[in-house]
Design an enzyme around this catalytic site. Structure first.
Site, PDB file in Angstrom:
ATOM      1  N   CYS A  59     100.362  33.272 126.077  1.00  0.00           N
ATOM      2  CA  CYS A  59     100.087  34.704 125.962  1.00  0.00           C
ATOM      3  C   CYS A  59      98.970  34.958 124.963  1.00  0.00           C
ATOM      4  CB  CYS A  59     101.347  35.451 125.545  1.00  0.00           C
ATOM      5  SG  CYS A  59     101.904  35.050 123.862  1.00  0.00           S
ATOM      6  N   CYS A  68      44.820  46.375 124.869  1.00  0.00           N
ATOM      7  CA  CYS A  68      44.331  47.757 124.813  1.00  0.00           C
ATOM      8  C   CYS A  68      45.445  48.715 124.426  1.00  0.00           C
ATOM      9  CB  CYS A  68      43.746  48.140 126.173  1.00  0.00           C
ATOM     10  SG  CYS A  68      43.240  49.865 126.291  1.00  0.00           S
ATOM     11  N   HIS A  91      62.391   9.933 102.823  1.00  0.00           N
ATOM     12  CA  HIS A  91      63.537   9.067 102.618  1.00  0.00           C
ATOM     13  C   HIS A  91      63.479   7.814 103.476  1.00  0.00           C
ATOM     14  CE1 HIS A  91      64.757  10.996 106.362  1.00  0.00           C
ATOM     15  NE2 HIS A  91      64.584  12.175 105.754  1.00  0.00           N
TER      16      HIS A  91
END
Length: 433
Positions: A384, A228, A313
């Site tokens: 680091c 709705c 295939h």
């Protein structure tokens, strides 16, 4: 027929014609004797329900009418009562007999007087009382839930409920057509004939607004589960008939075509031909892997592998693109145990290797980051946040992925204006100096 009876009958019929509209009163003017039909709608309480299955009921505001088909004898009303027959789709023969007995009692109490209007008003107001029905019409007590071949021809409780539902919809549309409505979308005042009403929640808006909404979502291809458009809490889907009543033919044709395509897509034994895109029925669920993966298009005669979409295939493994592998891997990860077995059977012996490869790629993509210069994945195990790409030797920041200066790569972490200022070891394990 005496002149007095003739005049009384004529006056009574004229009065009924003036009081009742054409939908409630019909006279057969071609018949030699006076006969007609009173069409009577029963007055219902505010909270009235119909029950059509055990523990299944719904509210209703209107019930299909009672048809009182009458014939007036020549000596009515001075001597004889009208002969009549009652018909109503939601009543049994026993219930109709109860109403007939009450109408005959009314005639006995008011003999020699016009009785048709009294019958009409009494059936309107007192039918539920006479049938001992309060707030619920239990159809399961009057109609069977199923019909066997040995049963006499009759409706089931669900079929009667559907008839009541259809009548209620039509009744509401008739009432709506006679009113002026303020559209809750555009706030304009429109005639009820130019309005759209939701079957489920009875919400109303002008057709122009609903047309604009539906055409937009259909153009965008959103044709599945259109609910709705007026009441967000109403989750009942619109019917194709409702949509066709609002949009133009071209838009509805698109809606119908897309909806059909969605239904085809949802069928497990249907796949689209990679060449001409027409639907092809394929064999599934057998122990023969070749049969499970063989598709032959009846339109263009293309014989293809249903897994990878390329020319068939046989036992050779499929050649997948990266995106195809990602989709397969995602489907497998989200599948249930039974669905996983079906996927494994569908893709054959090479499936385990494919999943291992994709799992490795998935892990890399989760933990690694792309070099800003050559885009390969680089992982950081320790140390680091100043990184060096092993392929192009580019310096970059692990945090923000910014390319760093080749002559002063650590300046990025010492510059107060940088968002990575003092974050050279952020996220790294503690470093012993």
């Amino acid at each position: 027929m005496s002149s007095t009876d003739s005049e009384v009958q004529r006056d009574e019929l004229d009065a009924l014609t003036s009081i009742l509209d054409e939908a409630a009163f019909e006279i057969d003017k071609q018949a030699e004797i006076t006969q007609g039909t009173l069409i009577i709608e029963v007055t219902l309480p505010d909270q009235f329900h119909i029950q059509y299955h055990q523990n299944q009921h719904r509210r209703t505001e209107f019930l299909p009418p009672i048809f009182l088909r009458f014939t007036l004898p020549t000596d009515y009303p001075s001597v004889s009562a009208p002969s009549f027959q009652l018909e109503c789709i939601w009543m049994t023969d026993e219930q109709l007999q109860i109403l007939s007995d009450n109408l005959k009692t009314l005639w006995s109490d008011n003999c020699n007087e016009p009785i048709l209007f009294l019958w009409h008003t009494s059936l309107t107001a007192q039918t539920l009382e006479w049938l001992n029905i309060n707030a619920t019409l239990d159809l399961t007590q009057s109609f069977p839930s199923t019909i066997s071949k040995l049963s006499k021809p009759q409706l089931t409780s669900a079929q009667v409920a559907a008839t009541i539902n259809n009548y209620e919809r039509e009744k509401k549309l008739i009432l709506l057509s006679r009113t002026i409505v303020t559209c809750p979308v555009c706030m304009g005042e429109v005639y009820g004939t130019d309005c759209f009403s939701c079957y489920a929640c009875s919400s109303v808006a002008c057709k122009a607004c609903i047309k604009c909404f539906l055409e937009t979502i259909i153009t965008d291809g959103e044709v599945k589960s259109i609910t709705c458009p007026i009441n967000p809490s109403c989750k009942v889907e619109l019917t194709p008939a409702q949509i066709a009543s609002v949009v133009d033919k071209e838009t509805f044709h698109r809606y119908d075509r897309l909806l059909f395509q969605l239904s085809i897509d949802s069928m497990d034994d249907i796949i689209y031909c990679p060449r001409c895109q027409n639907p092809v029925i394929v064999t599934q669920g057998t122990d023969d892997h070749l049969r499970n993966t063989l598709g032959e298009c009846a339109t263009c005669s293309f014989v293809f592998c249903t897994v990878c979409g390329k020319t068939f295939h046989g036992v050779n493994p499929c050649q997948y693109t990266e995106n195809q592998l990602k989709d397969i891997y995602k489907d497998y990860q989200n599948a249930s145990a039974a669905e996983r077995r079906a996927i494994e059977q569908r893709y054959g012996k090479s499936f385990s290797r494919l999943m291992d490869d994709m799992a490795s790629v998935e892990t890399i993509q989760t933990t690694a980051r792309r070099c800003p210069q050559c885009s390969i994945f680089v992982d950081k195990l320790e140390g680091c946040n100043k990184m060096t790409c092993l392929k192009c030797r580019c310096y970059f920041c692990w945090n923000c992925l910014r390319e760093l200066s080749k002559t002063n790569p650590y300046g990025h972490f010492h510059d107060p204006a940088s968002k990575c200022f003092n974050k050279l070891f952020e996220g790294a394990d503690a470093v012993n100096w």
